[in-house]
Design an enzyme around this catalytic site. Structure first.
Site: not given
Ligand code: DSN
Length: 437
Positions: A54, A56, A203, A229, A232, A238
């Site tokens: 983790y 954060e 985008d 993203t 692609k 991903r």
């Protein structure tokens, strides 16, 4: 060598399904333009113990201890993203493209009292759900208006964009697309945004690899915030990323965390860093230009067979064809193609007379096949198989024949991310019930 030796013991059913999916990806011609094959190095980084941590916050400002290596990994990913795309600032924590878009809007539309309006491209015209389409939270959290493409040319109708921008006075104009086969004029969008006092979000999820490789103009000089993203055309894991001008850096970071997300997916951030380094090479530039040449070759062959293409062709990685020109609906065509080993998706076309579940169009593209090393002559063959499969959609024997030919071609071009021994093609033909035995 046995694949997945540990999973085979602890969870043979999942192991078997994964192996079958490996075989499917290996022997199928992947024509979905938003999919690709990540390299073995990217897959290795994704499958590391970084998934256990983790983190954060941001480097050197975390809420948990034990971050010395995670910080270094995230900083490398950020530096590589900034260098590759020439951006002032990068955030590599978005879980994917949709949260990246939501973060971009919340960064630029910070307060309840602000103008809450966004203007994006309509989904049936090539935009994305998160560009303000009616079923997306982006049209519930914000007030959304949509622009269109021209009915004749299928090119973005900048008169419509400008008229809607002047009338609607959005806080944010969104450009970029999921199903638009032509070059996007980011400079023109920036002019309109400046005229109406809006911020510009680009985008570039679909074209990030083309931008990285110099095969499409970059939105970075023009947009306040650029989202993407990473899986692609960029061929990463991903995930998502955001680039922005220095003035928006703090707002973007705060919008991602703590605004929208908890801990970043560190294994994905590491894999993104690997992918960004791979994309900063001459090999990748050649890949980006080759995939455009391949898409054009496929488009020309389809046109020569009488297939109607949205906008009459392509400048990028994707093609939208009107299945009605082959006497089928989009869904019928995509299902027949799938039986023939040609993986695509039914897709609305501009001004589509049909509904979204069985629209008129099929969306195909060249990124994954180009990553396997296929060239223009192969794309001509693929186009011929597409036409033959759609025409033979009622004939399972003919479709199986095409599928065998596709498998033979795919075997000659093993995809990135696969190591010998190649998957057993028989896995594709076994009954699902056998999984439990
Ligand atoms: N689902 C993606 C695509 O296929 O284009 C968009 O996010």
């Amino acid at each position: 060598m046995e694949r997945h030796p540990h999973m085979r013991v602890t969870d043979p059913v999942i192991a078997s399904l994964v192996e079958r999916e490996e075989a499917r990806q290996f022997y199928t011609a992947k024509l979905i333009p938003s999919e690709n094959y990540a390299s073995t190095a990217v897959l290795e980084a994704s499958a590391t113990v970084l998934t256990n941590k983790y983190s954060e916050g941001y480097a050197r400002k975390r809420y948990y201890e034990g971050q010395q290596f995670i910080d270094a990994i995230e900083e490398l990913a950020i530096d590589r993203a900034k260098a590759l795309f020439g951006a002032d600032h990068a955030n590599v924590q978005p879980y994917s493209g949709s949260p990246a878009n939501l973060a971009a809007y919340t960064a630029l539309i910070a307060k309840k009292s602000d103008n809450q309006r966004i203007l994006g491209m309509g989904l049936p015209h090539g935009g994305h759900l998160t560009h303000g389409w009616k079923v997306s939270v982006t049209s519930r959290f914000f007030s959304a208006e949509q622009y269109a493409v021209d009915e004749q040319t299928h090119l973005i109708d900048f008169d419509d964009v400008r008229a809607k921008a002047l009338a609607f006075r959005p806080a944010v104009i969104v450009c970029g697309a999921s199903a638009y086969p032509r070059i996007i004029d980011f400079a023109r969008f920036a002019e309109i945004a400046a005229e109406v006092g809006a911020r510009l979000v680009a985008d570039m999820a679909h074209i990030a690899g083309l931008v990285a490789g110099g095969a499409h103009p970059s939105p970075v000089p023009y947009a306040d915030v650029v989202t993407s993203t990473s899986h692609k055309t960029l061929r990463g894991p991903r995930g998502g990323l955001i680039l922005c001008k220095a003035e928006h850096a703090r707002a973007v970071d705060r919008a991602v965390f703590p605004g929208l997300q908890g801990g970043p997916h560190n294994h994905t951030v590491a894999a993104l860093a690997v992918a960004l380094q791979e994309a900063d090479t001459d090999d990748f530039k050649r890949y980006a230009h080759a995939l455009v040449a391949n898409a054009k070759a496929m488009a020309e062959q389809l046109l020569s067979q009488g297939v109607r293409l949205v906008s009459g062709g392509t400048d990028n990685h994707l093609i939208l064809f009107d299945a009605a020109s082959l006497g089928a609906t989009g869904k019928e065509a995509a299902v027949a193609m799938d039986k023939a080993g040609l993986e695509a998706n039914a897709n609305s076309i501009p001004f589509d007379p049909r509904g979204p579940f069985d629209p008129s169009g099929v969306r195909i593209g060249s990124p994954a096949l180009t990553a396997r090393g296929l060239g223009p002559a192969d794309m001509v063959q693929i186009a011929n198989w597409i036409v033959a499969a759609v025409r033979a959609r009622e004939d399972d024997t003919a479709l199986a024949g095409i599928c065998a030919d596709v498998r033979e071609m795919m075997t000659a071009y093993p995809p990135p991310g696969f190591e010998k021994p190649w998957p057993d093609p028989a896995l594709l033909d076994t009954d699902r019930a056998l999984l439990d035995t």
